[in-house]
Design a protein around this motif. Sequence first.
Motif, mmCIF file in Angstrom:
data_model
loop_
_atom_site.group_PDB
_atom_site.id
_atom_site.type_symbol
_atom_site.label_atom_id
_atom_site.label_comp_id
_atom_site.label_asym_id
_atom_site.label_seq_id
_atom_site.Cartn_x
_atom_site.Cartn_y
_atom_site.Cartn_z
ATOM 1 N N UNK A 34 -6.625 6.531 12.295
ATOM 2 C CA UNK A 34 -5.778 7.659 11.891
ATOM 3 C C UNK A 34 -6.382 8.445 10.732
ATOM 4 N N UNK A 35 -7.696 8.587 10.728
ATOM 5 C CA UNK A 35 -8.381 9.365 9.708
ATOM 6 C C UNK A 35 -8.256 10.847 10.023
ATOM 7 N N UNK A 36 -8.323 11.686 9.002
ATOM 8 C CA UNK A 36 -8.284 13.127 9.243
ATOM 9 C C UNK A 36 -9.625 13.641 9.722
ATOM 10 N N UNK A 37 -10.696 12.970 9.331
ATOM 11 C CA UNK A 37 -12.023 13.317 9.832
ATOM 12 C C UNK A 37 -12.953 12.126 9.676
ATOM 13 N N UNK A 38 -14.045 12.194 10.418
ATOM 14 C CA UNK A 38 -15.040 11.133 10.398
ATOM 15 C C UNK A 38 -16.412 11.774 10.520
ATOM 16 N N UNK A 39 -17.302 11.464 9.578
ATOM 17 C CA UNK A 39 -18.664 11.979 9.638
ATOM 18 C C UNK A 39 -19.517 10.953 10.365
#
Length: 132
Positions: free
Chosen positions: A4-9
Amino acid sequence: MDLKLTSLVVMGYRNASGTLDCTAGRGLICLDKNIVEYANRTGMARRILVGLDTDNPAISGAAANETFYSLGQAAMNAAAQSVYREFAAANLSFGGFSIHNYRNSYLSGSLSGWPATNPELRVPFPKSPQRR
């Protein structure tokens, strides 16, 4: 995505885009494709950012083929365009790019081939679908 992360690099750092076919070489696209495919299957594609490294390998210990440090802004922009085009051709989307470790190159104003101010990266991301 499952976290449930807002973004992932995605840190498949390479200084070449490559292709989806990993037998042809292991560029950014090949190294990032599994997570981009997964994110597309789970409806989380816009949360994925493709990582681009600009760190000085002499300081960081990174391999020269992992960073755009010696290649400059134009090479990084060309690779970003290629990543976008290759994923789009495969009907895969992602949320954009994240530049790692720009203190020694990108925006430092001290290295040839790199800007001192932040130029616009012109990658034609498709517009999000409109809700009805």
